[in-house]
Scaffold this active site. Structure first.
Site, short mmCIF file in Angstrom:
data_model
loop_
_atom_site.label_atom_id
_atom_site.label_comp_id
_atom_site.label_asym_id
_atom_site.label_seq_id
_atom_site.Cartn_x
_atom_site.Cartn_y
_atom_site.Cartn_z
N ARG A 226 3.88 4.65 7.72
CA ARG A 226 4.61 5.21 9.32
C ARG A 226 4.98 5.69 10.85
NH1 ARG A 226 2.42 0.43 8.84
NH2 ARG A 226 3.68 -1.79 8.25
N HIS A 274 -4.00 2.49 14.00
CA HIS A 274 -3.61 2.15 13.11
C HIS A 274 -4.21 1.27 12.64
CE1 HIS A 274 0.60 0.36 11.89
NE2 HIS A 274 -0.29 -0.36 10.26
P1 NDP Z 1 4.36 -0.50 -2.30
O1 NDP Z 1 5.86 -0.57 -2.13
O2 NDP Z 1 3.69 -1.22 -3.47
O3 NDP Z 1 4.10 1.27 -2.44
C1 NDP Z 1 5.91 2.34 -2.26
C2 NDP Z 1 5.52 3.27 -2.72
O4 NDP Z 1 6.55 4.71 -2.29
C3 NDP Z 1 6.21 3.18 -4.50
O5 NDP Z 1 6.31 4.23 -5.47
C4 NDP Z 1 7.98 3.03 -4.15
O6 NDP Z 1 8.09 4.28 -5.58
C5 NDP Z 1 7.82 4.50 -3.29
N1 NDP Z 1 8.79 5.12 -2.64
C6 NDP Z 1 9.41 4.04 -2.07
N2 NDP Z 1 10.66 4.53 -1.57
C7 NDP Z 1 10.96 5.57 -2.10
C8 NDP Z 1 11.70 6.81 -2.33
N3 NDP Z 1 12.73 6.59 -1.45
N4 NDP Z 1 11.71 8.11 -2.74
C9 NDP Z 1 10.62 8.24 -3.46
N5 NDP Z 1 9.41 7.62 -4.04
C10 NDP Z 1 10.05 6.08 -2.98
O7 NDP Z 1 3.68 -0.03 -0.69
P2 NDP Z 1 2.48 -0.16 -0.99
O8 NDP Z 1 1.42 1.15 -1.42
O9 NDP Z 1 1.40 -1.07 -0.56
O10 NDP Z 1 1.88 1.27 0.92
C11 NDP Z 1 2.82 1.47 1.29
C12 NDP Z 1 3.59 1.89 3.12
O11 NDP Z 1 1.70 2.02 3.76
C13 NDP Z 1 3.66 0.00 3.61
O12 NDP Z 1 5.10 0.10 3.19
C14 NDP Z 1 2.98 0.55 5.00
O13 NDP Z 1 4.12 0.38 5.81
C15 NDP Z 1 2.00 1.51 4.44
N6 NDP Z 1 0.88 0.55 5.25
C16 NDP Z 1 0.13 1.30 6.42
C17 NDP Z 1 -0.83 0.43 6.76
C18 NDP Z 1 -1.77 1.19 7.67
O14 NDP Z 1 -2.50 0.36 8.58
N7 NDP Z 1 -1.60 2.36 8.63
C19 NDP Z 1 -1.66 -1.02 6.50
C20 NDP Z 1 -0.48 -0.70 4.95
C21 NDP Z 1 -0.03 -0.30 4.91
P3 NDP Z 1 7.82 3.26 -6.92
O15 NDP Z 1 6.54 2.56 -7.44
O16 NDP Z 1 8.50 3.88 -7.90
O17 NDP Z 1 9.25 2.04 -7.22
C1 OXD Z 2 0.24 -3.16 6.83
C2 OXD Z 2 -0.41 -1.86 8.05
O1 OXD Z 2 1.73 -2.59 6.28
O2 OXD Z 2 -1.19 -2.76 7.94
O3 OXD Z 2 0.05 -4.53 5.69
O4 OXD Z 2 0.61 -1.74 8.86
#
Ligand code: NDP
Ligand code: OXD
Length: 311
Positions: A226, A274
């Site tokens: 993001r 994006h």
């Molecule tokens: P998940 O919720 O599956 O994974 C999030 C990860 O971040 C987990 O490993 C979590 O740790 C870690 N995390 C969260 N908060 C913290 C913190 N405070 N400190 C350390 N680690 C933290 O999300 P996804 O992998 O599915 O997606 C990640 C992000 O990618 C989405 O939220 C979205 O914003 C972005 N995205 C962007 C897209 C694009 O087209 N640009 C498309 C899809 C997603 P733990 O495993 O220990 O809980």
């Molecule tokens: C998502 C994205 O969060 O597309 O899936 O950014």
């Protein structure tokens, strides 16, 4: 079973058709704000992307908001009734796209393809000394559904790969760092930083000067999570000071990126709109329909968001 569809910037027709095929007998419609004095038709579940607050305020009986994306930050900015669950999309074809994007960006930097492109334009035949793979450690912030798959994909190219998350991870060949205490060691070990964290109160502005300057010299940033994770001016300053070598950015504080933003013309920044991992309609319909059926069987579903934790 009544489902309302409210996805900003998304044409509804093919989604509605897909859900009707996947869930025979479902009553599904696209949301339109009710006229003054009109009684709104209320649904049991919603399929959403960035809906307005007026939608939530009207659709008071919703049990589940099925988000057609992985990130739920836009939903968590709304005032939601405590009983309304958020369900995120779990991969549904996104991790492969994200792996392609990140591997492309890492390899492009490692193999200096941008410089060869400049050489092509200048009709210059010029070899470069190969970069040393062991000096090109990739650090992935976030090792969830997407980050863990990206870490695995990068290993195919034998880059050293580290991940940082809240809880420890066991990914073959990947070193796992956890929490604020281990963040400095993770950053110091990183040449290419990939951001795949959810946007939460804890992670907002995490890509700031204090953290980015701990990366190795000539570091490269790939932000695919993001825009609000990144302090834009801090990146620009570190690029101009020469601590960072470049960045590939897919997400921005304001989208579309405003025409007068400095990122557009910066020679060390590449921009995509994006698009690193798009929502794939058929895969998403199949996953959400299957989750809805699971809900009706009284069984737990994957992807329920913890609203306090923020992801
Ligand atoms: P998940 O919720 O599956 O994974 C999030 C990860 O971040 C987990 O490993 C979590 O740790 C870690 N995390 C969260 N908060 C913290 C913190 N405070 N400190 C350390 N680690 C933290 O999300 P996804 O992998 O599915 O997606 C990640 C992000 O990618 C989405 O939220 C979205 O914003 C972005 N995205 C962007 C897209 C694009 O087209 N640009 C498309 C899809 C997603 P733990 O495993 O220990 O809980
Ligand atoms: C998502 C994205 O969060 O597309 O899936 O950014």
């Amino acid at each position: 079973m009544k489902i309302v569809f409210c996805c900003t910037n998304t044409k509804a027709d093919l989604w509605l058709e897909g859900f009707r095929l996947a869930l025979p007998g479902v009553d599904i419609w696209e949301w339109q704000a009710a006229e003054a004095g009109q009684t709104p038709k209320l649904a049991d579940h919603a399929v959403v992307w960035s809906p307005p607050q007026a939608f939530i305020d009207e659709q008071k009986q919703l049990q589940n908001l099925f988000n057609i994306g992985a990130g739920v930050d836009a939903l968590l900015r709304l005032q939601l009734p405590a009983a309304m669950n958020i369900v995120r999309l779990n991969d549904a074809g996104m991790s492969m796209q994200m792996s392609e994007y990140v591997c492309h960006a890492v390899i492009r930097q490692f193999r200096e393809f941008d410089d060869y492109q400049s050489d092509t334009q200048a009709q210059r035949w010029s070899y470069r000394k190969p970069s040393v793979r062991s000096e090109f450690a990739v650090g992935v912030l976030g090792a969830g559904v997407l980050g863990s798959k990206v870490a695995e994909a990068l290993q195919q190219f034998q880059f050293p790969v580290n991940v940082w998350s809240r809880s420890a991870k066991q990914i073959q060949g990947v070193k796992s760092f956890t929490g604020q205490v281990q963040l400095p060691d993770f950053l110091k070990a990183t040449r290419v930083l990939v951001n795949l964290l959810p946007l939460t109160a804890e992670t907002e502005n995490i890509l700031n000067r204090a953290n980015l300057q701990q990366l190795q010299k000539n570091a490269y940033l790939i932000n695919v999570a993001r825009g609000r994770h990144l302090v834009d001016q801090d990146l620009l300053d570190l690029l101009d000071e020469g601590h960072m070598a470049g960045a590939m950015l897919d997400v921005f504080r304001v989208e579309p990126l405003p025409q007068d933003h400095a990122f557009w013309k910066h020679p060390k920044i590449s921009i995509t709109p994006h698009t690193s991992a798009r929502t794939l309609r058929d895969e998403s319909i199949a996953q959400i329909a299957s989750k809805i059926q699971t809900v009706y069987q009284g069984l737990p579903i994957e992807g329920r968001v913890d609203k306090v934790r923020g992801y």
